[in-house]
Scaffold this active site. Sequence first.
Site, PDB file in Angstrom:
ATOM      1  N   ASP A 197     -38.384 -32.507   4.545  1.00 18.77           N
ATOM      2  CA  ASP A 197     -39.124 -31.304   4.280  1.00 18.77           C
ATOM      3  C   ASP A 197     -40.055 -31.198   5.323  1.00 18.77           C
ATOM      4  OD1 ASP A 197     -40.060 -29.541   2.435  1.00 18.77           O
ATOM      5  OD2 ASP A 197     -41.708 -30.763   1.896  1.00 18.77           O
ATOM      6  N   ASP A 238     -43.064 -34.945   0.968  1.00 11.10           N
ATOM      7  CA  ASP A 238     -44.258 -35.443   0.286  1.00 11.10           C
ATOM      8  C   ASP A 238     -43.951 -35.063  -1.528  1.00 11.10           C
ATOM      9  OD1 ASP A 238     -44.142 -32.657   0.163  1.00 11.10           O
ATOM     10  OD2 ASP A 238     -46.388 -32.471   1.107  1.00 11.10           O
ATOM     11  N   ASP A 261     -40.428 -30.904  -3.746  1.00 10.90           N
ATOM     12  CA  ASP A 261     -39.272 -31.413  -3.344  1.00 10.90           C
ATOM     13  C   ASP A 261     -38.860 -32.766  -4.334  1.00 10.90           C
ATOM     14  OD1 ASP A 261     -40.794 -33.363  -1.967  1.00 10.90           O
ATOM     15  OD2 ASP A 261     -40.634 -32.213   0.063  1.00 10.90           O
TER      16      ASP A 261
HETATM   17  P1  ADP Z   1     -42.225 -26.629   2.197  1.00 11.98           P
HETATM   18  O1  ADP Z   1     -40.974 -26.253   1.963  1.00 11.98           O
HETATM   19  O2  ADP Z   1     -42.319 -26.153   3.746  1.00 11.98           O
HETATM   20  O3  ADP Z   1     -42.921 -27.883   1.892  1.00 11.98           O
HETATM   21  P2  ADP Z   1     -43.484 -25.153  -0.176  1.00 11.98           P
HETATM   22  O4  ADP Z   1     -42.167 -24.982  -0.835  1.00 11.98           O
HETATM   23  O5  ADP Z   1     -44.581 -25.957  -0.474  1.00 11.98           O
HETATM   24  O6  ADP Z   1     -43.090 -25.384   1.335  1.00 11.98           O
HETATM   25  O7  ADP Z   1     -43.993 -23.655  -0.264  1.00 11.98           O
HETATM   26  C1  ADP Z   1     -43.220 -22.786   0.338  1.00 11.98           C
HETATM   27  C2  ADP Z   1     -43.671 -21.330   0.475  1.00 11.98           C
HETATM   28  O8  ADP Z   1     -44.103 -20.868  -0.786  1.00 11.98           O
HETATM   29  C3  ADP Z   1     -45.001 -21.246   1.088  1.00 11.98           C
HETATM   30  O9  ADP Z   1     -44.695 -21.256   2.776  1.00 11.98           O
HETATM   31  C4  ADP Z   1     -45.698 -20.074   0.751  1.00 11.98           C
HETATM   32  O10 ADP Z   1     -45.290 -19.045   1.158  1.00 11.98           O
HETATM   33  C5  ADP Z   1     -45.502 -20.303  -0.676  1.00 11.98           C
HETATM   34  N1  ADP Z   1     -46.522 -20.982  -1.567  1.00 11.98           N
HETATM   35  C6  ADP Z   1     -46.451 -22.225  -2.010  1.00 11.98           C
HETATM   36  N2  ADP Z   1     -47.601 -22.455  -2.841  1.00 11.98           N
HETATM   37  C7  ADP Z   1     -48.372 -21.621  -2.576  1.00 11.98           C
HETATM   38  C8  ADP Z   1     -49.810 -21.245  -2.827  1.00 11.98           C
HETATM   39  N3  ADP Z   1     -50.484 -22.306  -3.678  1.00 11.98           N
HETATM   40  N4  ADP Z   1     -50.340 -20.168  -2.550  1.00 11.98           N
HETATM   41  C9  ADP Z   1     -49.534 -19.195  -1.713  1.00 11.98           C
HETATM   42  N5  ADP Z   1     -48.435 -19.397  -1.306  1.00 11.98           N
HETATM   43  C10 ADP Z   1     -47.588 -20.398  -1.534  1.00 11.98           C
HETATM   44 MG    MG Z   2     -43.381 -29.377   0.755  1.00 12.39          MG
END
Ligand code: ADP
Ligand code: MG
Length: 403
Positions: free
Chosen positions: A54, A247, A251
């Site tokens: 991730d 983390d 996921d």
């Molecule tokens: P990753 O896959 O890189 O771990 P996440 O799945 O946690 O990222 O989040 C994916 C996307 O969702 C972020 O890049 C953002 O655009 C949006 N996002 C997630 N959580 C938030 C939040 N608390 N506030 C604003 N946008 C969010």
């Molecule tokens: Mg993540």
Amino acid sequence: RALSFLVVSCPCAFVISVPLSFFSGIGAASKAGVLIKGGNYLEALAKVDTVVFDKTGTLTKGVFNVQKVVVYDENIDENEFMYYVASAESGSNHPISKSIQKYYNKEINSTSINSIKEISGKGIEAVINNKKVLVGNEKLVNLPKDISVTDVGTILYVEIDNVFSGYIVISDEIKEDAKRAIKELKNIGIKKNIMLTGDLEKVAKKVGEDLELDETYSNLLPQDKVSKFEEIIKNKTSKGSVIFVGDGINDAPVLARADVGIAMGAMGSDAAIEAADVVIMTDEPSKIVTAIKSSNSGKNRILNMAMYSPETEDNSNIAYDTKSFNFYNPEEIYLSKERFRLLNQYLKNNLSKMENEIFEYMLSEMTYTEIAKKTGRELKSVDNSIQRIKKKLKTFIEEYEKN
Ligand code: ADP
Ligand code: MG
């Protein structure tokens, strides 16, 4: 007590030797800050050839910083804009939310918050002062046609009261240790390093290039991560197992689905630690290498060293206080369990009793002099035995490599 129970319940020495070697692997790993939840995962770790990561919090620090705030709506100023955004983000533990809190740096008045809903992989939907507020990516916020953002970073779009109000650019840094992790994984023979992320393609590409990853997939919602992961497993041509490292923020399902799910425990969520088979207690992804190595006996590594230690042509040139195995080759190569089994069989058949004894001493990093003392033999004859052992090891490896 636990151990004596095990001995009684095991029908033969061979069976007991297997779980015992698991114990030592798990023990060695836990000293290095890697918690392995069972011997079966060691076996899967020994066979791994694909690692899926991730992005946020795993390969990157998961500590975002606000780079830029752009307000579109002429009726509000930046302060008011940030007030709505920070209030909407106040209920979440996501690294993105934390960065907004840090930047805003003011007390949030909880009485003006009517409701907050976090939509994983998309953002936040909240009602603040009776106004609907959306903060998130373009899956959540409807963008006006004329907007195009060229900044590289994670973009949070903001809609207040059904009006597109602006956007915030935030960015995260790649962990120093992530570079090392990918490099070492390649060295130990991992065929593919892949990254999944909910973030933008632009960001994913940049991270992928910096870390020299083999594949990156972006714009994935939490459920898309699971199906992408399934797809990777399905399309895989090699036989090895697949590990997923995350983390747990968005996921955890993939962690549970992987042959071995590895959670970054230092800043990961409780869900991740629960769902994972292996927990890395620090935030260093290079500990994955430690976990994989712990699944093999130390002999494995030393055998490789033997392969690369220089031949001593002329006995008079040997410094007898040097170790009988040289550890000068920096690149350790990963050997499978199967190769190991074959090696042990080969040694049993091809080394004399004395040579087998000397080999054990070599593995425990003894010097020529120490081995001579232990066996009560002349240095020169110890040296001859060591040369013979090294030659036989090389023959074994060469033959193995051919097949
Ligand atoms: P990753 O896959 O890189 O771990 P996440 O799945 O946690 O990222 O989040 C994916 C996307 O969702 C972020 O890049 C953002 O655009 C949006 N996002 C997630 N959580 C938030 C939040 N608390 N506030 C604003 N946008 C969010
Ligand atoms: Mg993540």
